[in-house]
Design a protein around this motif. Structure first.
Motif, PDB file in Angstrom:
ATOM      1  N   PHE A 170       0.826  -1.215   0.000  1.00  0.00           N
ATOM      2  CA  PHE A 170       0.000   0.000   0.000  1.00  0.00           C
ATOM      3  C   PHE A 170       0.861   1.267   0.000  1.00  0.00           C
ATOM      4  O   PHE A 170       0.576   2.220  -0.737  1.00  0.00           O
ATOM      5  CB  PHE A 170      -0.931  -0.015   1.224  1.00  0.00           C
ATOM      6  CG  PHE A 170      -1.746   1.225   1.354  1.00  0.00           C
ATOM      7  CD1 PHE A 170      -2.809   1.471   0.481  1.00  0.00           C
ATOM      8  CD2 PHE A 170      -1.463   2.170   2.327  1.00  0.00           C
ATOM      9  CE1 PHE A 170      -3.556   2.641   0.579  1.00  0.00           C
ATOM     10  CE2 PHE A 170      -2.209   3.335   2.430  1.00  0.00           C
ATOM     11  CZ  PHE A 170      -3.258   3.556   1.556  1.00  0.00           C
ATOM     12  N   THR A 171       1.917   1.256   0.791  1.00  0.00           N
ATOM     13  CA  THR A 171       2.806   2.423   0.855  1.00  0.00           C
ATOM     14  C   THR A 171       3.440   2.683  -0.516  1.00  0.00           C
ATOM     15  O   THR A 171       3.496   3.832  -0.986  1.00  0.00           O
ATOM     16  CB  THR A 171       3.907   2.200   1.914  1.00  0.00           C
ATOM     17  OG1 THR A 171       3.285   2.010   3.175  1.00  0.00           O
ATOM     18  CG2 THR A 171       4.842   3.394   2.001  1.00  0.00           C
ATOM     19  N   ALA A 172       3.892   1.600  -1.162  1.00  0.00           N
ATOM     20  CA  ALA A 172       4.512   1.751  -2.485  1.00  0.00           C
ATOM     21  C   ALA A 172       3.494   2.308  -3.485  1.00  0.00           C
ATOM     22  O   ALA A 172       3.809   3.183  -4.306  1.00  0.00           O
ATOM     23  CB  ALA A 172       5.046   0.399  -2.960  1.00  0.00           C
ATOM     24  N   PHE A 173       2.265   1.813  -3.392  1.00  0.00           N
ATOM     25  CA  PHE A 173       1.202   2.269  -4.298  1.00  0.00           C
ATOM     26  C   PHE A 173       0.935   3.762  -4.088  1.00  0.00           C
ATOM     27  O   PHE A 173       0.821   4.537  -5.046  1.00  0.00           O
ATOM     28  CB  PHE A 173      -0.068   1.453  -4.030  1.00  0.00           C
ATOM     29  CG  PHE A 173      -1.182   1.725  -4.995  1.00  0.00           C
ATOM     30  CD1 PHE A 173      -1.362   0.914  -6.114  1.00  0.00           C
ATOM     31  CD2 PHE A 173      -2.060   2.779  -4.800  1.00  0.00           C
ATOM     32  CE1 PHE A 173      -2.404   1.160  -7.006  1.00  0.00           C
ATOM     33  CE2 PHE A 173      -3.095   3.035  -5.691  1.00  0.00           C
ATOM     34  CZ  PHE A 173      -3.267   2.227  -6.789  1.00  0.00           C
ATOM     35  N   GLY A 178       1.661   9.491  -5.599  1.00  0.00           N
ATOM     36  CA  GLY A 178       2.007  10.827  -5.101  1.00  0.00           C
ATOM     37  C   GLY A 178       1.033  11.331  -4.049  1.00  0.00           C
ATOM     38  O   GLY A 178       0.824  12.541  -3.905  1.00  0.00           O
ATOM     39  N   VAL A 179       0.445  10.402  -3.296  1.00  0.00           N
ATOM     40  CA  VAL A 179      -0.495  10.789  -2.232  1.00  0.00           C
ATOM     41  C   VAL A 179       0.036  10.224  -0.920  1.00  0.00           C
ATOM     42  O   VAL A 179       0.576   9.117  -0.887  1.00  0.00           O
ATOM     43  CB  VAL A 179      -1.905  10.192  -2.507  1.00  0.00           C
ATOM     44  CG1 VAL A 179      -2.886  10.588  -1.414  1.00  0.00           C
ATOM     45  CG2 VAL A 179      -2.416  10.639  -3.866  1.00  0.00           C
ATOM     46  N   GLU A 180      -0.118  10.997   0.156  1.00  0.00           N
ATOM     47  CA  GLU A 180       0.277  10.493   1.483  1.00  0.00           C
ATOM     48  C   GLU A 180      -0.485   9.197   1.759  1.00  0.00           C
ATOM     49  O   GLU A 180      -1.714   9.157   1.575  1.00  0.00           O
ATOM     50  CB  GLU A 180      -0.122  11.513   2.567  1.00  0.00           C
ATOM     51  CG  GLU A 180       0.873  12.606   2.802  1.00  0.00           C
ATOM     52  CD  GLU A 180       2.215  12.077   3.289  1.00  0.00           C
ATOM     53  OE1 GLU A 180       2.234  11.129   4.106  1.00  0.00           O
ATOM     54  OE2 GLU A 180       3.249  12.592   2.835  1.00  0.00           O
ATOM     55  N   PRO A 181       0.212   8.148   2.244  1.00  0.00           N
ATOM     56  CA  PRO A 181      -0.504   6.903   2.534  1.00  0.00           C
ATOM     57  C   PRO A 181      -1.701   7.114   3.468  1.00  0.00           C
ATOM     58  O   PRO A 181      -2.782   6.553   3.242  1.00  0.00           O
ATOM     59  CB  PRO A 181       0.568   6.016   3.182  1.00  0.00           C
ATOM     60  CG  PRO A 181       1.864   6.544   2.682  1.00  0.00           C
ATOM     61  CD  PRO A 181       1.664   8.012   2.443  1.00  0.00           C
ATOM     62  N   LEU A 230      -4.747  -4.910  -3.113  1.00  0.00           N
ATOM     63  CA  LEU A 230      -3.464  -4.986  -2.410  1.00  0.00           C
ATOM     64  C   LEU A 230      -3.551  -5.821  -1.133  1.00  0.00           C
ATOM     65  O   LEU A 230      -2.534  -6.140  -0.523  1.00  0.00           O
ATOM     66  CB  LEU A 230      -2.974  -3.574  -2.049  1.00  0.00           C
ATOM     67  CG  LEU A 230      -2.740  -2.619  -3.228  1.00  0.00           C
ATOM     68  CD1 LEU A 230      -2.451  -1.207  -2.716  1.00  0.00           C
ATOM     69  CD2 LEU A 230      -1.574  -3.124  -4.084  1.00  0.00           C
ATOM     70  N   SER A 231      -4.776  -6.127  -0.685  1.00  0.00           N
ATOM     71  CA  SER A 231      -4.907  -6.916   0.553  1.00  0.00           C
ATOM     72  C   SER A 231      -5.757  -8.153   0.292  1.00  0.00           C
ATOM     73  O   SER A 231      -6.567  -8.172  -0.645  1.00  0.00           O
ATOM     74  CB  SER A 231      -5.538  -6.073   1.671  1.00  0.00           C
ATOM     75  OG  SER A 231      -6.898  -5.843   1.420  1.00  0.00           O
ATOM     76  N   PRO A 232      -5.579  -9.188   1.123  1.00  0.00           N
ATOM     77  CA  PRO A 232      -6.366 -10.405   0.929  1.00  0.00           C
ATOM     78  C   PRO A 232      -7.854 -10.124   1.149  1.00  0.00           C
ATOM     79  O   PRO A 232      -8.223  -9.423   2.094  1.00  0.00           O
ATOM     80  CB  PRO A 232      -5.847 -11.355   2.014  1.00  0.00           C
ATOM     81  CG  PRO A 232      -4.585 -10.753   2.537  1.00  0.00           C
ATOM     82  CD  PRO A 232      -4.645  -9.287   2.257  1.00  0.00           C
TER      83      PRO A 232
END
Ligand SMILES: NC(=O)c1ccc[n+]([C@@H]2O[C@H](COP(=O)([O-])OP(=O)(O)OC[C@H]3O[C@@H](n4cnc5c(N)ncnc54)[C@H](OP(=O)(O)O)[C@@H]3O)[C@@H](O)[C@H]2O)c1
Length: 249
Positions: A170-173, A178-181, A230-232
């Motif tokens: 999620f952080t990489a995405f 270009g948005v704060e996680p 990105l998550s199960p």
């Protein structure tokens, strides 16, 4: 309403005695005549649901609360309560408060569909996974301090390897976008069609500003789906998942 408020053995749970006293004490502390919503926080194994609902109904009739609300009950227990309220003509839960964020998606299985079917409001808590989805945690990353470091209960709640792996993805995405996680995490939660609003948590103004910036994110259905992937995905509520034939053969 649920956890102990004093040493008295009865000063806890969802009994009529405790609910009535707790509401009256809250009104006094807040210096007001009325609470718009009154939440029961967790299920009380020791009190019949009917007793809790009758107490809440009395408080509503007295004008001390406007609507009963519920947090952390299993969907089937909420459904039971809604049935009792309908049958006995008692005030019903009008609002539910589940945990909901990218790593805690259990609400999608039954709570959110129940809310849609029964027309309940939904305010969710912990949209950032208590800090997990803010970019400072990952499989190889953790800050010196923070709730998931300092608080054993929360460390346990968000300590699975799969949680940390999701946080990394999620952080990489978010960085790529270009948005704060933290901003993206809140935007993802609030974009679920059944979510009325998320309740955000912040330790300081800057954290609050990151969460509030979610209001400016254009969370299209496509973007939300990409983040969701990105998550199960939690298992459905039934093992009979194949498409059933209309003739039931
Ligand atoms: N009904 C229930 O059982 C229940 C349970 C939990 C919460 N709630 C309600 O929901 C509210 C929100 O829950 P929550 O506090 O768990 O929500 P959250 O928004 O998921 O987590 C908030 C925490 O994340 C960290 N954080 C926030 N913004 C950040 C940023 N920009 N960068 C880095 N870290 C950031 C802070 O902790 P650190 O600085 O320590 O990392 C902050 O305390 C609570 O205040 C409470 O009212 C209800």
């Amino acid at each position: 309403m649920f956890y102990p408020t004093g040493p008295d053995v009865n000063a806890q749970g969802l009994s009529r005695r405790h609910i009535v006293r707790a509401v009256e004490a809250s009104l006094t502390r807040l210096g007001t005549d009325r609470l718009d919503f009154y939440f029961v926080h967790a299920f009380d194994e020791n009190t019949p649901i009917e007793q809790t609902l009758r107490a809440l109904d009395d408080l509503q009739r007295q004008g001390k609360i406007l609507y009963p609300a519920v947090s952390n009950w299993a969907a089937w227990r909420i459904a039971t309560a809604l049935g009792i309220s309908a049958k006995e003509a008692l005030a019903r839960f009008e609002l539910v408060e589940p945990m909901y964020n990218l790593v805690k998606r259990q609400a999608e299985v039954e709570i959110l569909p129940l809310a849609a079917a029964e027309n309940l409001g939904v305010i969710t808590y912990s949209p950032l996974g208590a800090g997990l989805l803010t970019g400072k945690y990952g499989a190889e990353r953790r800050p010196d301090s923070g709730r998931l470091v300092d608080n054993a209960r929360y460390a346990d709640r968000y300590g699975l390897d799969s949680d940390l792996a999701t946080a990394d993805r999620f952080t990489a995405f978010a960085e790529e976008l270009g948005v704060e996680p933290a901003t993206l995490a809140v935007a993802w939660t609030m974009a679920h069609p059944m979510v009325t609003a998320p309740i955000v948590g912040a330790r300081n103004l800057s954290q609050l500003e990151d969460s509030l910036a979610a209001l400016d994110v254009e969370m299209t259905p496509d973007l939300r789906e990409r983040i969701t992937a990105l998550s199960p995905t939690p298992a459905p509520a039934t093992d009979r998942t194949e498409t059933l034939k209309s003739t039931w053969t």
